[in-house]
Write an enzyme that holds these catalytic residues in place. Structure first.
Site, PDB file in Angstrom:
ATOM      1  N   TYR A  95       0.798  -1.232   0.000  1.00 38.45           N
ATOM      2  CA  TYR A  95       0.000   0.000   0.000  1.00 38.45           C
ATOM      3  C   TYR A  95       0.834   1.288   0.000  1.00 38.45           C
ATOM      4  O   TYR A  95       0.492   2.230  -0.723  1.00 38.45           O
ATOM      5  CB  TYR A  95      -0.991  -0.022   1.163  1.00 38.45           C
ATOM      6  CG  TYR A  95      -2.209  -0.871   0.829  1.00 38.45           C
ATOM      7  CD1 TYR A  95      -3.286  -0.326   0.141  1.00 38.45           C
ATOM      8  CD2 TYR A  95      -2.254  -2.221   1.156  1.00 38.45           C
ATOM      9  CE1 TYR A  95      -4.388  -1.103  -0.186  1.00 38.45           C
ATOM     10  CE2 TYR A  95      -3.337  -3.004   0.831  1.00 38.45           C
ATOM     11  CZ  TYR A  95      -4.409  -2.439   0.152  1.00 38.45           C
ATOM     12  OH  TYR A  95      -5.495  -3.205  -0.187  1.00 38.45           O
ATOM     13  N   GLU A 137      -8.631  -6.772   4.748  1.00 35.38           N
ATOM     14  CA  GLU A 137      -7.892  -7.879   4.134  1.00 35.38           C
ATOM     15  C   GLU A 137      -7.197  -8.750   5.180  1.00 35.38           C
ATOM     16  O   GLU A 137      -7.119  -9.976   5.015  1.00 35.38           O
ATOM     17  CB  GLU A 137      -6.893  -7.329   3.112  1.00 35.38           C
ATOM     18  CG  GLU A 137      -7.585  -6.806   1.859  1.00 35.38           C
ATOM     19  CD  GLU A 137      -6.734  -5.873   1.023  1.00 35.38           C
ATOM     20  OE1 GLU A 137      -5.497  -5.879   1.217  1.00 35.38           O
ATOM     21  OE2 GLU A 137      -7.299  -5.140   0.206  1.00 35.38           O
TER      22      GLU A 137
END
Length: 404
Positions: A95, A137
């Site tokens: 990310y 997630e």
């Protein structure tokens, strides 16, 4: 949480993103893969070349900006994308890399319009949104690993059966290579298949719906062979599976994922509508309904070009023959002479609302559909014209999410 000033700045960029969103995401992927070519082991190269992934990301960024003051509105989309990320092996450390290059792309494409305030606001917003994805997630990874027979990453599976279902579609039956337990799946979910093709620098991952009910002792995927045509190359993974994967071969597979699933708590009738190879998750739903809710009332509708390209037909008809509350209806837009002479289908042409009304016995039902994008747009429009409530309409895109 974001302060009001940051929210106002983000919302002020909505008109700009509507115009330049795809240009930003196109440049973002160029920068990302130049700096981190190893990420090409995760991303679908075909979707990149066709611009589908860029458009899907642009839509997601636009939606995030539009709803930045109420991010709970996009939580269903976050969960949908998170399922794909977990299935592909996206990790928290990816990310910051994405955020760095997304901000750089915004700055490069917008030029002087990308003020320091705008870049700072988007940096803060990205941090919040990324945190939401990472949290969701992480839960999905833990759930996938902790379930009976589960695992978190990719696990070797062995091909034990290969069945040609039509001229272009083949089913592949897979079991754990270690002989261990098989993780359960919800009807409608998919798995990711990872292949290393001879001569290719990077691995390729594709997601395929499971086309049978759970508790069968295997995972079955039913894959359409994507041959090259004038305006697009062939599907590398589908061709590899069809031409090179043999009984006994091993493939790395991720645990089942996806939120396009049959609601088994509902007792209302179900209408399953598919086009082409889009029938795969719906056959899984059908087989589950036949086993667990045989009297719920199921209408299975499938559209294909003709009988030669109609996969799993005999299997679906066999299920219907055993259950009086299940009916099947076939629609061919290019029937062969054999189809015409043997009357192997119920409607020539395309599925339309007028015909749907004649074969669906009860509109107070749950509707699930899947197929090519134009097919899905037509079905969605028909259901909305019929005033089917939005909450009773469920669909899934094969590949990056589009718009109906």
């Amino acid at each position: 949480m974001l302060n009001q000033r940051t929210i106002e700045i983000i919302k002020s960029t909505v008109p700009v993103l509507e115009i330049h969103g795809t240009a930003i995401t196109k440049r973002f992927y160029e920068m990302l893969f130049t700096a981190h070519p190893e990420l090409l082991n995760i991303f679908n190269h075909a979707n990149q070349k066709q611009g589908k992934q860029q458009t899907a990301l642009a839509n997601a960024v636009y939606a995030a900006a539009l709803h930045i003051d109420r991010l709970e509105a996009i939580l269903p989309v976050v969960k949908q994308i998170a399922h794909k990320h977990r299935s592909l092996g996206v990790l928290p450390e990816h990310y910051p890399i994405v955020g760095q290059h997304l901000l750089a792309a915004i700055q490069e494409v917008l030029g002087e319009a990308a003020t320091e305030d705008i870049l700072q606001a988007w940096g803060e917003a990205y941090g919040v949104i990324a945190g939401a994805f990472i949290g969701v997630e992480n839960e999905m990874y833990q759930q996938a690993k902790s379930q009976e027979g589960g695992w978190a990453d990719f696990k070797p599976f062995r091909l034990v059966r290969k069945v040609k279902e039509s001229e272009v579609i083949t089913s592949f039956y897979l079991i754990p290579a270690d002989g261990g337990a098989l993780a359960a799946h919800e009807p409608g979910q998919y798995i990711s298949v990872k292949v290393q093709i001879l001569g290719e620098t990077h691995t390729h991952i594709r997601q395929y719906s499971l086309s049978d009910a759970a508790d069968k002792g295997y995972y079955r995927i039913t894959v359409k062979r994507e041959d090259p045509v004038a305006d697009r190359p062939g599907g590398k993974v589908s061709l590899y599976l069809h031409e090179h994967l043999e009984i006994g071969d091993v493939l790395p597979i991720s645990a089942p994922a996806g939120d396009f699933t049959l609601d088994q708590q509902d007792s209302r009738p179900v209408v399953l509508i598919s086009g082409g190879v889009g029938l795969t998750p719906l056959v899984s739903m059908l087989n589950t309904l036949a086993a667990k809710q045989p009297h719920r009332g199921v209408t299975f509708i499938h559209a294909a070009q003709n009988g030669q390209l109609h996969a799993l037909k005999q299997q679906v008809e066999a299920v219907a023959a055993q259950h009086e509350d299940i009916s099947v209806h076939w629609c061919y837009d290019k029937p062969t002479e054999r189809d015409l002479s043997e009357k192997t289908f119920h409607k020539e042409g395309y599925i339309d609302l007028a015909w749907l009304k004649t074969v669906v016995p009860n509109r107070a039902a749950c509707f699930y559909f899947c197929g090519p994008h134009p097919f899905m747009k037509a079905i969605y429009a028909a259901l909305r014209e019929w005033e089917i409530p939005t909450e009773d309409i469920h669909f899934e895109f094969f590949g990056p999410a589009g718009s109906l």
